[in-house]
Design a protein around this motif. Sequence first.
Motif, PDB file in Angstrom:
ATOM      1  N   THR A   1     -13.167 -12.396 -18.583  1.00 48.28           N
ATOM      2  CA  THR A   1     -13.127 -11.006 -18.288  1.00 48.28           C
ATOM      3  C   THR A   1     -13.655 -10.669 -17.001  1.00 48.28           C
ATOM      4  O   THR A   1     -14.355 -11.397 -16.132  1.00 48.28           O
ATOM      5  CB  THR A   1     -14.326 -10.288 -19.404  1.00 48.28           C
ATOM      6  OG1 THR A   1     -15.776 -11.019 -18.706  1.00 48.28           O
ATOM      7  CG2 THR A   1     -14.113 -10.972 -20.807  1.00 48.28           C
ATOM      8  N   ARG A   2     -13.478  -9.143 -16.852  1.00 46.76           N
ATOM      9  CA  ARG A   2     -13.774  -8.643 -15.591  1.00 46.76           C
ATOM     10  C   ARG A   2     -15.566  -8.768 -15.491  1.00 46.76           C
ATOM     11  O   ARG A   2     -16.137  -8.866 -14.349  1.00 46.76           O
ATOM     12  CB  ARG A   2     -13.400  -7.275 -15.420  1.00 46.76           C
ATOM     13  CG  ARG A   2     -13.836  -6.533 -14.109  1.00 46.76           C
ATOM     14  CD  ARG A   2     -13.215  -7.042 -12.698  1.00 46.76           C
ATOM     15  NE  ARG A   2     -13.732  -6.841 -11.642  1.00 46.76           N
ATOM     16  CZ  ARG A   2     -13.241  -7.191 -10.614  1.00 46.76           C
ATOM     17  NH1 ARG A   2     -11.979  -7.596 -10.450  1.00 46.76           N
ATOM     18  NH2 ARG A   2     -13.963  -6.502  -9.337  1.00 46.76           N
ATOM     19  N   ALA A   3     -16.428  -8.479 -16.561  1.00 48.30           N
ATOM     20  CA  ALA A   3     -17.714  -8.607 -16.367  1.00 48.30           C
ATOM     21  C   ALA A   3     -18.171  -9.859 -15.830  1.00 48.30           C
ATOM     22  O   ALA A   3     -19.043  -9.968 -15.389  1.00 48.30           O
ATOM     23  CB  ALA A   3     -18.256  -8.204 -17.800  1.00 48.30           C
ATOM     24  N   GLU A   4     -17.429 -10.977 -16.335  1.00 47.39           N
ATOM     25  CA  GLU A   4     -17.842 -12.430 -15.910  1.00 47.39           C
ATOM     26  C   GLU A   4     -17.578 -12.686 -14.530  1.00 47.39           C
ATOM     27  O   GLU A   4     -18.420 -12.956 -13.603  1.00 47.39           O
ATOM     28  CB  GLU A   4     -16.916 -13.349 -16.537  1.00 47.39           C
ATOM     29  CG  GLU A   4     -17.468 -13.417 -18.142  1.00 47.39           C
ATOM     30  CD  GLU A   4     -16.438 -14.526 -18.993  1.00 47.39           C
ATOM     31  OE1 GLU A   4     -16.796 -15.070 -20.081  1.00 47.39           O
ATOM     32  OE2 GLU A   4     -15.346 -14.878 -18.595  1.00 47.39           O
ATOM     33  N   VAL A   5     -16.507 -12.098 -14.114  1.00 47.52           N
ATOM     34  CA  VAL A   5     -16.144 -12.004 -12.481  1.00 47.52           C
ATOM     35  C   VAL A   5     -17.188 -11.295 -11.702  1.00 47.52           C
ATOM     36  O   VAL A   5     -17.785 -11.795 -10.812  1.00 47.52           O
ATOM     37  CB  VAL A   5     -14.983 -11.486 -12.334  1.00 47.52           C
ATOM     38  CG1 VAL A   5     -14.641 -11.331 -10.855  1.00 47.52           C
ATOM     39  CG2 VAL A   5     -13.895 -12.449 -12.801  1.00 47.52           C
ATOM     40  N   ASP A   6     -17.707  -9.749 -12.030  1.00 46.30           N
ATOM     41  CA  ASP A   6     -18.457  -9.240 -11.667  1.00 46.30           C
ATOM     42  C   ASP A   6     -19.817  -9.792 -11.537  1.00 46.30           C
ATOM     43  O   ASP A   6     -20.590  -9.696 -10.574  1.00 46.30           O
ATOM     44  CB  ASP A   6     -18.571  -7.732 -12.208  1.00 46.30           C
ATOM     45  CG  ASP A   6     -17.217  -6.897 -12.095  1.00 46.30           C
ATOM     46  OD1 ASP A   6     -16.650  -7.376 -11.249  1.00 46.30           O
ATOM     47  OD2 ASP A   6     -17.198  -5.919 -12.862  1.00 46.30           O
ATOM     48  N   GLU A   7     -20.324 -10.655 -12.565  1.00 50.61           N
ATOM     49  CA  GLU A   7     -21.615 -11.459 -12.627  1.00 50.61           C
ATOM     50  C   GLU A   7     -21.613 -12.282 -11.500  1.00 50.61           C
ATOM     51  O   GLU A   7     -22.415 -12.371 -10.914  1.00 50.61           O
ATOM     52  CB  GLU A   7     -21.916 -11.657 -14.074  1.00 50.61           C
ATOM     53  CG  GLU A   7     -23.272 -12.594 -14.268  1.00 50.61           C
ATOM     54  CD  GLU A   7     -23.516 -13.094 -15.735  1.00 50.61           C
ATOM     55  OE1 GLU A   7     -24.296 -14.091 -15.561  1.00 50.61           O
ATOM     56  OE2 GLU A   7     -22.703 -12.736 -16.432  1.00 50.61           O
ATOM     57  N   TYR A   8     -20.404 -13.087 -11.641  1.00 51.55           N
ATOM     58  CA  TYR A   8     -20.375 -14.220 -10.663  1.00 51.55           C
ATOM     59  C   TYR A   8     -20.320 -13.619  -9.275  1.00 51.55           C
ATOM     60  O   TYR A   8     -21.313 -14.426  -8.433  1.00 51.55           O
ATOM     61  CB  TYR A   8     -18.979 -15.016 -10.862  1.00 51.55           C
ATOM     62  CG  TYR A   8     -18.653 -16.120  -9.792  1.00 51.55           C
ATOM     63  CD1 TYR A   8     -19.447 -17.170  -9.535  1.00 51.55           C
ATOM     64  CD2 TYR A   8     -17.580 -15.937  -8.855  1.00 51.55           C
ATOM     65  CE1 TYR A   8     -19.225 -18.190  -8.970  1.00 51.55           C
ATOM     66  CE2 TYR A   8     -17.238 -16.851  -8.099  1.00 51.55           C
ATOM     67  CZ  TYR A   8     -18.148 -17.972  -8.091  1.00 51.55           C
ATOM     68  OH  TYR A   8     -17.834 -18.953  -7.077  1.00 51.55           O
TER      69      TYR A   8
END
Length: 71
Positions: free
Chosen positions: A11-18
């Motif tokens: 998900t985009r949320a996982e990418v943003d957190e990373y």
Amino acid sequence: MSERIIKPFDTRAEVDEYLGGETIQCLECGKHYRILSGKHLRLVHGTTPDEYRERWGLPWGAPLAGLAVRR
């Protein structure tokens, strides 16, 4: 992110957190860097930055640097 990821991002949320930390973690070896350089990826892991992005589900052109460097 404190633990090593073992699967590509979904998900985009996982990418943003990373990408949201002061440093960026190499998802291949787990070490943290201010900048995840192409030199590290090439010499240590035998991959290019674009291959790394594709393998881990990161958008093309995603910065491989922590927020401290991107500011």
